[in-house]
Design an enzyme around this catalytic site. Structure first.
Site, PDB file in Angstrom:
ATOM      1  N   LYS A 183      24.599  27.344  41.168  1.00 15.48           N
ATOM      2  CA  LYS A 183      24.183  28.287  42.211  1.00 15.48           C
ATOM      3  C   LYS A 183      22.695  28.095  42.572  1.00 15.48           C
ATOM      4  CE  LYS A 183      28.365  29.706  42.071  1.00 15.48           C
ATOM      5  NZ  LYS A 183      28.979  30.830  41.391  1.00 15.48           N
TER       6      LYS A 183
HETATM    7  C1  LIG Z   1      30.239  31.454  40.826  1.00 13.70           C
HETATM    8  C2  LIG Z   1      31.063  32.499  41.486  1.00 13.70           C
HETATM    9  C3  LIG Z   1      31.519  33.638  40.809  1.00 13.70           C
HETATM   10  C4  LIG Z   1      31.406  33.820  39.323  1.00 13.70           C
HETATM   11  O1  LIG Z   1      30.141  33.713  38.835  1.00 13.70           O
HETATM   12  P1  LIG Z   1      29.928  33.347  37.271  1.00 13.70           P
HETATM   13  O2  LIG Z   1      28.449  33.544  37.093  1.00 13.70           O
HETATM   14  O3  LIG Z   1      30.356  31.933  37.090  1.00 13.70           O
HETATM   15  O4  LIG Z   1      30.733  34.303  36.468  1.00 13.70           O
HETATM   16  C5  LIG Z   1      32.194  34.595  41.543  1.00 13.70           C
HETATM   17  N1  LIG Z   1      32.447  34.451  42.856  1.00 13.70           N
HETATM   18  C6  LIG Z   1      32.046  33.360  43.534  1.00 13.70           C
HETATM   19  C7  LIG Z   1      32.343  33.259  44.985  1.00 13.70           C
HETATM   20  C8  LIG Z   1      31.359  32.341  42.871  1.00 13.70           C
HETATM   21  O5  LIG Z   1      31.002  31.242  43.527  1.00 13.70           O
END
Ligand SMILES: *Cc1c(COP(=O)(O)O)cnc(C)c1O
Length: 379
Positions: A183
């Site tokens: 991210k």
């Molecule tokens: C990455 C992501 C999540 C989950 O996040 P984590 O930190 O991996 O638990 C949820 N929704 C979307 C759209 C994502 O891209």
């Protein structure tokens, strides 16, 4: 295996490393001052009153469903084109996910479909800013108000994105972020929920700490041992050294968004004249944060997504597919009886999409390698 250009990856500087080391040498490893500092810096950056740090984006989604009081019998509308966690959070609270189809040009939840999915049991809408493109929040807000629903934004792709000059994270009642390494900024694992509502913020602070009303540090500062557990919560806390990393990363976010947008611009320019390849649409009233750069293939014209995927992977280009529509996963089919045909636009898009590498520090050479390979293999 040869060196691969991943579809996304973290950027860690010496400054980041030092920030973590400083906390490791301090007296608080978790629930210390860095948590509040990170929350304050984050809410200030986004322009929201409250930010609640938790241990992952998934925990942030769960906390948001808890804060809204989602429970058995409640329906929550969620787009089919997203990561499973966007819907799983509803099920954690024993609610029922209702899958809505997406707009074919942006793959964002389609407000006209949302309206059709509303029943007397509907309690909330979860909008997902797919790829980093904010949803149409003015229209979603209007629908939510008309039917008395809560609006939640899964902004895990959209940190730093803007809709009509406002940052993603300020646009819904609760706004969810992830700090997974792919991210925009990372804390290893980590997440955040932003809100303007003090009661919802308070509920989530308690939820991340077993449902206890005060945390360890508050009691330490007050010289008190007494606490009460008022509801069933979890241990969803984010540690101080992770928050130190998050703070350090946040200071670089604005430049990283510029870099991501430049990579996207170069891709779009390069594929403009290539028949059979289409980037997703970018609406003029948003600033796209480009967590993902997604191309759509004209599979009717002899292009095969699976073949292109494998050929690019063989050349060390870490393409990916985001996402298999959630309602097609075996768990959802078995538990909720979902099936192909429920969200035809998302299902068709799934057969045609490919995510290309995009991350800060990717470099011109890597970018050109991807562009040349995609052009060559798709002609
Ligand atoms: C990455 C992501 C999540 C989950 O996040 P984590 O930190 O991996 O638990 C949820 N929704 C979307 C759209 C994502 O891209």
């Amino acid at each position: 295996m040869r060196n691969t250009i991943p579809y996304g990856r973290q950027s860690i500087t010496e400054e980041d490393i030092q920030a973590v080391i400083d906390v490791l040498r301090s007296s608080w490893l978790t629930t210390g001052p860095k948590v509040e500092e990170f929350e304050e810096a984050f809410s200030q950056f986004i322009g929201t009153k409250y930010a609640v740090a938790v241990s992952s984006g998934t925990a942030a989604l769960h906390a948001s469903m808890y804060a809204l009081g989602i429970g058995p019998g409640d329906e929550v509308i969620v787009p089919a084109m997203t990561f499973a966690a966007s819907a799983n959070c509803i099920v954690f609270q024993r609610g029922t996910p209702v899958f809505a189809d997406v707009d074919s040009e942006t793959l964002l939840i389609d407000p006209s479909v949302v309206k059709k999915k509303i029943t007397p049991r509907t309690k909330a809408i979860i909008a997902v800013d797919y790829a980093g493109h904010p949803c149409n929040y003015d229209v979603l807000r209007e629908i939510a108000s008309e039917y008395g629903l809560a609006l939640v934004a899964d902004c895990c792709h959209a940190l730093g994105a803007k809709y009509r000059e406002k940052y993603a994270g300020t646009l819904a009642d609760l706004n969810v972020f992830s700090f997974h390494p792919v991210k925009h900024i990372t804390t290893g694992e980590g997440g955040m929920v932003t809100t303007h509502d003090s009661i919802l913020a308070q509920r989530m602070r308690s939820f991340r700490n077993h449902g206890i009303t005060s945390d360890h540090r508050e009691r330490h500062l007050q010289g008190d041992w007494f606490y009460e557990m008022v509801d069933l919560g979890y241990n969803y806390r984010l540690t101080d050294f992770q928050c130190a990393l998050g703070l350090s990363q946040l200071s670089k976010l604005s430049n990283w968004i510029i870099e991501r947008r430049e990579i996207a611009r170069r891709y779009s320019e390069a594929f403009h004249a290539v028949t059979g390849i289409k980037p997703l649409a970018e609406r003029p009233d948003v600033c796209h944060a480009y967590h993902l750069y997604v191309i759509r293939l004209d599979v009717g014209n002899g292009l095969n997504r699976g073949e292109l995927f494998r050929a690019l992977r063989e050349r060390g280009i870490g393409v990916n597919v985001h996402y298999i529509p959630v309602h097609l996963h075996p768990y959802y089919r078995k538990r909720f009886g979902t099936a192909p045909g429920l969200c035809p636009v998302a299902e068709q898009a799934y057969k045609e999409i490919l995510s290309l590498p995009i991350f800060p520090g990717m470099g011109d050479e890597n970018l050109q390698t991807v562009i040349d390979a995609v052009k060559q293999l798709s002609s």
